[in-house]
Write a protein that holds these residues in place. Structure first.
Motif, short mmCIF file in Angstrom:
data_model
loop_
_atom_site.label_atom_id
_atom_site.label_comp_id
_atom_site.label_asym_id
_atom_site.label_seq_id
_atom_site.Cartn_x
_atom_site.Cartn_y
_atom_site.Cartn_z
N SER A 134 0.68 -1.08 0.06
CA SER A 134 -0.01 0.04 -0.19
C SER A 134 0.93 1.17 -0.20
CB SER A 134 -0.70 -0.30 1.18
OG SER A 134 -1.43 -0.82 1.34
N THR A 135 2.04 1.84 0.65
CA THR A 135 3.04 2.30 0.96
C THR A 135 3.61 2.32 -0.77
OG1 THR A 135 3.51 1.98 3.52
CG2 THR A 135 4.58 2.96 2.12
N LEU A 191 4.25 5.90 -5.94
CA LEU A 191 3.94 5.23 -6.83
C LEU A 191 3.04 6.44 -8.17
CD1 LEU A 191 5.65 1.91 -7.86
CD2 LEU A 191 6.20 3.99 -7.95
N THR A 192 1.60 6.24 -7.56
CA THR A 192 0.40 6.21 -8.59
C THR A 192 -0.14 8.23 -7.55
OG1 THR A 192 -1.29 4.75 -7.59
CG2 THR A 192 0.15 4.23 -8.53
N HIS A 222 -6.84 -1.70 -4.51
CA HIS A 222 -7.06 -0.92 -4.69
C HIS A 222 -6.18 -0.44 -6.00
CE1 HIS A 222 -7.38 -0.05 -0.31
NE2 HIS A 222 -7.97 0.64 -0.11
N LEU A 223 -6.40 0.79 -6.95
CA LEU A 223 -6.13 0.79 -8.18
C LEU A 223 -6.00 2.27 -8.44
CD1 LEU A 223 -8.98 -0.51 -10.95
CD2 LEU A 223 -7.05 -2.17 -9.85
N GLY A 224 -3.96 2.39 -9.37
CA GLY A 224 -3.82 3.82 -9.17
C GLY A 224 -2.99 3.60 -10.08
N VAL A 225 -2.51 5.29 -10.97
CA VAL A 225 -2.04 4.84 -12.16
C VAL A 225 -0.95 6.03 -11.78
CG1 VAL A 225 -2.90 6.58 -14.66
CG2 VAL A 225 -4.47 6.00 -13.35
N VAL A 226 0.05 5.32 -12.96
CA VAL A 226 1.23 5.69 -12.67
C VAL A 226 2.17 6.41 -14.28
CG1 VAL A 226 2.77 3.40 -13.39
CG2 VAL A 226 3.53 5.15 -12.08
N THR A 227 2.11 7.18 -13.52
CA THR A 227 2.12 7.80 -14.89
C THR A 227 4.19 8.64 -15.46
OG1 THR A 227 0.30 9.06 -15.48
CG2 THR A 227 2.32 10.58 -16.72
N GLU A 228 4.76 7.91 -16.16
CA GLU A 228 6.14 8.36 -16.72
C GLU A 228 5.88 9.50 -16.88
OE1 GLU A 228 9.71 5.47 -18.83
OE2 GLU A 228 8.18 5.99 -19.79
N LYS A 283 13.27 5.91 -1.70
CA LYS A 283 14.20 5.51 -2.64
C LYS A 283 14.16 4.91 -3.70
CE LYS A 283 17.49 7.03 1.27
NZ LYS A 283 18.23 6.05 2.46
N GLY A 284 15.35 4.93 -4.87
CA GLY A 284 14.48 3.76 -6.02
C GLY A 284 13.57 2.78 -7.06
N LEU A 285 12.38 5.37 -6.69
CA LEU A 285 11.21 4.57 -6.79
C LEU A 285 11.57 4.62 -8.67
CD1 LEU A 285 8.72 5.39 -4.61
CD2 LEU A 285 9.70 3.57 -5.10
N GLY A 286 12.28 6.10 -8.99
CA GLY A 286 12.32 6.54 -10.06
C GLY A 286 13.31 5.56 -11.38
#
Length: 329
Positions: A163-164, A169-170, A187-193, A305-308
């Protein structure tokens, strides 16, 4: 409350009665003039963007379309019954309860299916020898099963940080706390580059435990929601902060995916080591990588950290398709 299965009964409208009527035609003769009855309404299911759960069918399980009106004299046709339109979330699978026949998988927005056809109106005596009754509408019991439509599904044991990670990310805001089964529903989320503005949908699935495919814990209820995903993000607590050994965590989840079937264990899988900011995480990661012999992405979701690098890999994997899975040696 998140509801992803429901059993309902649908009743299409009955066709209206044909009219028995005669009209004077000169002298003592009368000509038949009864009109036909109207057709009964259909029961229709439609995938709607703003509907995200089957909660409406938890309290109300019977749905009936309007019957057709009776025909009238002077060849007047009865009014057709109104259709009954039910809105369901995209990704709803509609199955006939009695036969197990899958009627439709409503994946696309606005996609519709008639689940109960209205009866035909009866014939009036104007065009038939005698007036007839209308036909009954179809009656069916249906099983509705929601399977979320997402590009990527996050899987892992309870409290590994799913969840974190989703919240970082979204744009999703799942409940987050330090106790098992924080996530009681997907849960749904949208991640955008940022660079290319590409986006994809990620689903956070409630924590699995050993025996989930047999109904233990919460995971078995929600495993269906990763059947549609293109790939999986397998999140592991590499610090062992819950008193578990990371390699054992990985093996547990992998075996549950194998046991559940439906091709889950064959999906491309991205291994992500979380909680790398905690003691022992680096030491555990070295041993883990030696065992699985594949790339693992180290991150700290809570620290960001490291998420990019992880986002880049997520989009790369979504485009490339299948990659080899880990082989434990």
């Amino acid at each position: 409350m998140f509801v992803d299965t429901a059993k309902i009964a649908v009743f299409a409208g009955r066709g209206g009665k044909g009219c028995e009527s005669f009209q004077p035609r000169g002298g003592r003769k009368k000509s038949p003039s009864g009109g036909d009855g109207g057709d009964g309404g259909d029961v229709i299911l439609e995938a709607e963007r703003n509907v995200v759960t089957l909660l409406d069918f938890y309290y109300n399980r019977h749905f009936r379309a309007e019957s057709g009106g009776a025909g009238g004299s002077n060849k007047r046709k009865g009014k057709n019954g109104k259709d009954f339109l039910l809105k369901v979330p995209p990704g709803t699978v509609v199955t006939e309860a009695l036969t197990g026949l899958k009627l439709r998988d409503l994946k696309g927005l606005g996609e519709r299916v008639i689940v109960a056809k209205g009866g035909a109106g009866g014939k009036g005596n104007a065009g038939y020898k005698i007036a007839t009754q209308g036909s009954p509408g179809e009656t069916r019991e249906l099983i509705l099963e929601l399977r979320l439509i997402a590009d990527c599904g996050i899987v892992g044991l309870p409290n590994v940080g799913k969840s974190t990670l989703l919240s970082k990310l979204t744009d999703a805001h799942p409940k987050i706390a330090e106790y098992p089964f924080t996530t009681k529903s997907p849960h749904l989320g949208v991640v955008t580059e940022k660079r290319t503005k590409r986006s994809l949908v990620i689903a956070d699935i409630p924590g699995l435990i050993e025996g989930a495919h047999q109904g233990k814990g919460l995971g078995d209820t929600f495993l269906r929601h990763i059947q549609r995903t293109s790939f999986l993000l397998h999140l592991i607590d590499m610090s062992g902060s819950e008193g578990r050994e990371p390699l054992r965590d990985y093996e547990t989840i992998h075996q549950e995916l194998v046991s559940y079937g439906h091709g889950l264990s064959q999906k491309p899988e991205l291994l992500v080591a979380n909680k790398m900011d905690l003691p022992m995480a680096e030491e555990h990661l070295v041993r883990f990588q030696k065992r699985v012999k594949r790339k693992v992405f180290p991150i700290s979701a809570i620290k960001g950290k490291g998420l990019g690098e992880l986002v880049e890999e997520i989009f790369e994997l979504s485009e490339k398709g299948k990659k080899p899975h880990a082989v434990l040696r």
